[in-house]
Enzyme design. Structure first.
Site, mmCIF file in Angstrom:
data_model
loop_
_atom_site.group_PDB
_atom_site.id
_atom_site.type_symbol
_atom_site.label_atom_id
_atom_site.label_comp_id
_atom_site.label_asym_id
_atom_site.label_seq_id
_atom_site.Cartn_x
_atom_site.Cartn_y
_atom_site.Cartn_z
ATOM 1 N N HIS A 240 60.391 73.639 57.740
ATOM 2 C CA HIS A 240 59.519 74.495 56.909
ATOM 3 C C HIS A 240 58.139 74.653 57.555
ATOM 4 O O HIS A 240 57.719 75.750 57.914
ATOM 5 C CB HIS A 240 59.326 73.874 55.527
ATOM 6 C CG HIS A 240 60.569 73.666 54.735
ATOM 7 N ND1 HIS A 240 61.304 74.685 54.212
ATOM 8 C CD2 HIS A 240 61.199 72.519 54.357
ATOM 9 C CE1 HIS A 240 62.329 74.215 53.541
ATOM 10 N NE2 HIS A 240 62.296 72.893 53.616
HETATM 11 C C1 BDR Z 1 57.572 72.391 51.601
HETATM 12 O O1 BDR Z 1 57.634 71.315 50.678
HETATM 13 C C2 BDR Z 1 57.225 70.131 51.304
HETATM 14 O O2 BDR Z 1 57.975 69.042 50.860
HETATM 15 C C3 BDR Z 1 57.338 70.368 52.786
HETATM 16 O O3 BDR Z 1 56.400 69.585 53.490
HETATM 17 C C4 BDR Z 1 57.059 71.837 52.925
HETATM 18 O O4 BDR Z 1 55.670 72.102 53.047
HETATM 19 C C5 BDR Z 1 58.954 73.021 51.697
HETATM 20 O O5 BDR Z 1 59.352 73.510 50.461
#
Ligand code: BDR
Ligand code: CA
Length: 315
Positions: A240
């Site tokens: 992500h």
């Molecule tokens: C996002 O949620 C967090 O847990 C991760 O670091 C990322 O920024 C993904 O949905």
């Protein structure tokens, strides 16, 4: 000339990877890391940011702590089950000799933006509370952001923390609405492009073998890998935050379309959903560039090659 960069973050395993990627990239000059509540509590995300910078030999990069909580309703739960109780997958990184700036993150960020001679890219990869506060308290500084790259939301993939909501938006929907409703030039990197972008064991093994920094990054990733396998049945780590950083480092990596986006701030089952109007390209000043297409193999290779190089340079 390297583009000045600020990362607003809640490390967080994939946040740690994103910070390392920025440090490994000559196209950007990481000038500041601001921290926010999110995956774990603020004190921990701040400590983790300091330690990740120190791991890469960059404890000179300033860190400033921001919002401890979301704007209106307290975030119902953290993500220790994903990232480990201390946020870095149970790995204890060496403490940094550096300490956070004593001032609130928005003050430090506003000062940096006002003093910058060129447009600054801001990559926000945790809940967007600090960015909403900057818009409210220092609008003249927010106007000077050259590009705001946000990790969060989803156009067509549903949510990852509820059926409707992606984590960063769900953690502070009111802040998200404030940020997406601003006229700052914004790229939205959501689940549509991050979920298909998966780092597998072979990629991890490559940077793990390149030196101790790579081996430590691989150890931090292990918990995330295990969680992804047991929860989603995926074969690797969903990138992500690192994908958002890739777009911040190399603009145009992702295919984007300008869309109007609003956030569901009601208290029902849809809370935190990003409603992306995909009927038409928008000409509104508050429309954002929504990332809709990605070459996931190329993005993974970009990350792996950069982390390998970073690990080698720290031998
Ligand atoms: C996002 O949620 C967090 O847990 C991760 O670091 C990322 O920024 C993904 O949905
Ligand atoms: Ca994050």
């Amino acid at each position: 000339m390297a583009t000045p960069l600020v990362i607003d973050t809640d490390p967080g395993i994939d946040d740690a990877l994103a910070i390392l990627l920025a440090l490994a990239s000559p196209e950007v000059d990481l000038r500041l890391v601001t921290t926010v509540h999110g995956n774990v509590e603020l004190a921990q995300t701040t400590q983790n940011a300091l330690r990740v910078l120190h791991l890469a030999g960059r404890s000179d990069v300033p860190v400033a702590a921001g919002a401890r909580e979301s704007l209106v309703y307290r975030q119902p739960e953290r993500a220790g089950h994903v990232h480990g109780e201390a946020g870095l997958g149970g790995v204890k990184l060496e403490p940094s000799p550096a300490v956070p700036d004593a001032r609130p993150a928005v003050v430090v960020l506003a000062e940096l933006l006002m003093a910058a001679e060129e447009p600054v890219t801001v990559a926000a990869i945790g809940p967007w509370t600090n960015i909403a506060l900057l818009l409210a308290t220092h609008p003249e500084a927010a106007e000077r952001i050259g590009r705001l790259v946000l990790m969060g939301g989803s156009a067509a993939r549903g949510g990852n923390v509820t059926a409707a909501a992606e984590f960063n938006v769900w953690a502070d929907p009111e802040a998200a609405q404030r940020v997406l409703g601003s006229a700052v030039p914004t790229v939205l990197v959501g689940l549509d492009v991050t979920l298909p972008t998966v780092l597998d064991d072979d990629g991890v093994a490559r940077f793990a073998a390149a030196g101790p920094v790579g081996a430590t990054a691989a150890a931090v990733l292990q918990q995330y890998l295990d969680h992804a396998r047991t929860t989603y049945g995926t074969t690797g780590v969903v990138l992500h935050d690192a994908l958002a950083l890739t777009e911040a480092i190399a603009p145009g990596t992702l295919g984007t379309v300008r869309r109007d986006v609003v956030v569901d701030t009601t208290l029902g089952a849809g809370r935190g959903q990003t409603l992306v109007d995909r009927r038409a390209v928008s000409g509104s000043p508050t429309a954002v560039d929504v990332a809709e297409t990605v070459d996931s193999a190329a993005a993974v290779e970009f990350l792996v090659a950069r982390l390998e190089a970073l690990a080698r340079s720290r031998l």
